[in-house]
Write an enzyme that holds these catalytic residues in place. Structure first.
Site, short mmCIF file in Angstrom:
data_model
loop_
_atom_site.label_atom_id
_atom_site.label_comp_id
_atom_site.label_asym_id
_atom_site.label_seq_id
_atom_site.Cartn_x
_atom_site.Cartn_y
_atom_site.Cartn_z
N HIS A 238 -8.94 -2.09 -5.35
CA HIS A 238 -7.82 -2.69 -4.37
C HIS A 238 -6.82 -3.33 -5.25
CE1 HIS A 238 -5.59 -2.52 -0.61
NE2 HIS A 238 -5.73 -3.82 -0.84
N HIS B 199 -0.35 -11.23 -5.09
CA HIS B 199 0.92 -10.60 -4.91
C HIS B 199 2.03 -11.59 -5.37
CE1 HIS B 199 -0.64 -7.42 -2.39
NE2 HIS B 199 -1.20 -8.27 -1.56
N ASP C 124 -2.69 -2.88 -5.07
CA ASP C 124 -1.78 -3.98 -4.86
C ASP C 124 -1.06 -3.73 -5.90
OD1 ASP C 124 -2.64 -4.08 -2.33
OD2 ASP C 124 -3.86 -6.12 -2.57
N HIS D 69 0.99 -1.05 -0.04
CA HIS D 69 -0.06 0.00 0.11
C HIS D 69 0.96 1.19 -0.04
CE1 HIS D 69 -3.40 -2.41 2.06
NE2 HIS D 69 -3.10 -2.91 0.72
#
Length: 295
Positions: free
Chosen positions: A233, A260, A237, A76
Site C-alpha cells: 500500500h 506523503h 501511495d 489512491h
C-alpha cells in the site's frame, strides 16, 4: 506515442474517509495538454493537480487553492490514473475529499476500465530523471534515480509484531499494478483511529475500507489480501503522490519509511533544478520502451 484521456464519462459513489458522508465522483474526458483537473461542483471551483497546489500532507495528500477550497485523499485515485498512463482527466466531486472506496485503488481501476482509454492527437511527454535526487528526515528517505525501466523499491519498519520490517520491489507496469498493488488497502492502528474520531476525523473509516490493527492482531475478519499488504500500500501511495508531476517519470523510486510529506518534498526537489530532469516527447525509441509499461 500520443497523450491519452478516458473514452467516456463514468460515475461512482463512496464514503468520505473523514466526514463519513456519501460522495459522488465523476471522471470525465479532457483535451490534450490540460493534465489532471479537479472540479468541486458544490463550490464551482477548478483546481489543477500539481505539486504547487499541495496544501497538506499530514495524513493524506491534499490539493487546494487560496480561497480555502480543497480536495483531500487524492493518492489512491491518482495511483490508478498514473498506472493506466492517463495524461488528461477531469475529476468532478460534490465534496472536499475523494471517496475512500475499499481503502485501495481497485475501485478506481474498475471505473477506468469501464471508461476506456482514448488516444489524443498530441504527443505524449515524459520526465527523464538525469541525476539522483533524495529527501531525508533522520533515517527516513525517499529517492529518485535515473532508470529507463521504472521500479519502486520500498521498505517499511514498524515496532509492531504484525508489521515489523517489510520490503517490496515493484517493476512499474499497468498490468503489474492491477495484480500486485491496486488491491492493497490503507492501514491504521486502533488507538490512532479512536484519537482521530475524538477529533471528528476518520468518521467514515471502518473495517470495510482499511486494515485496522490493535496491539497484537488484525481486526479485519478476512485478514490480509497479501502477506505484505502494508508495504504494497505504501507503494500504491507513492505512485499516486508522484503523479502530481503531471507526466510519466522515467526513474527508479526508493524509500525507507517514506510518507506523503516526503513524497511531496521529493517532487518539489526534482522540479527545483532543471539539471535533475529532462522533459522529452516520447519519440519512437523511447515510446517502444515505455509502451511496454502500459501493454
Amino acid at each position: 506515442m500520443k497523450q491519452t484521456t478516458i473514452a467516456k464519462k463514468v460515475e461512482g459513489v463512496g464514503i468520505g474517509l473523514h466526514k463519513g458522508e456519501p460522495i459522488k465522483i465523476t471522471l470525465e474526458p479532457l483535451e490534450a495538454d490540460l493534465g489532471i483537473v479537479f472540479y468541486r461542483k458544490d463550490a464551482g471551483v477548478s483546481i489543477k493537480a500539481e505539486p504547487g497546489n499541495v496544501i497538506n500532507t499530514q495524513m493524506a495528500t491534499v490539493v487546494g487553492n487560496k480561497t480555502g477550497i480543497y480536495i483531500s485523499t487524492i493518492e489512491h485515485l491518482f495511483s490508478a490514473i498514473n498506472s493506466y498512463g492517463i495524461d488528461n482527466i477531469r475529476i468532478v466531486l460534490d465534496a472536499n475529499e475523494i471517496p475512500v472506496m475499499d481503502g485501495s485503488a481497485i475501485s478506481f481501476c474498475m471505473m477506468l476500465d469501464e471508461a476506456g482509454i482514448k488516444t489524443l492527437d498530441s504527443d505524449k511527454k515524459a520526465m527523464i530523471i538525469k541525476r539522483e535526487v533524495e529527501v531525508k528526515e533522520g533515517d527516513k528517505f525517499v529517492r529518485i534515480s535515473p532508470s529507463k525501466n521504472p521500479k519502486f523499491d520500498y521498505t517499511i519498519k514498524f515496532d509492531h509484531p504484525i508489521i515489523g520490517k517489510q520490503n517490496y520491489v515493484f517493476e512499474f507496469s499497468k498490468d503489474g499494478f492491477i495484480k500486485e498493488i491496486s488491491r492493497a488497502r490503507t492501514f491504521g492502528f486502533l488507538k490512532d483511529v479512536q484519537m482521530l474520531r475524538a477529533n471528528n476525523l476518520a468518521l467514515g473509516g471502518s473495517l470495510e475500507n482499511a486494515v485496522v490493527i490493535d496491539d497484537s492482531r488484525i481486526l479485519n475478519p478476512e485478514g490480509l489480501r497479501f502477506e505484505n499488504e502494508f508495504v504494497r500500500h505504501k507503494i500504491l501511495d507513492a505512485i499516486g503522490d508522484l503523479a502530481l508531476i503531471g507526466m510519466p517519470i522515467l526513474g527508479d523510486y526508493t524509500a525507507f519509511a517514506g510518507s506523503h510529506d516526503l513524497n511531496h518534498k521529493l517532487t518539489l526537489a526534482i522540479l527545483s533544478d532543471e539539471k535533475n530532469y529532462e522533459i522529452v516527447t516520447l519519440n519512437q525509441e523511447l515510446a517502444k520502451e515505455y509502451s511496454k509499461v502500459f501493454a
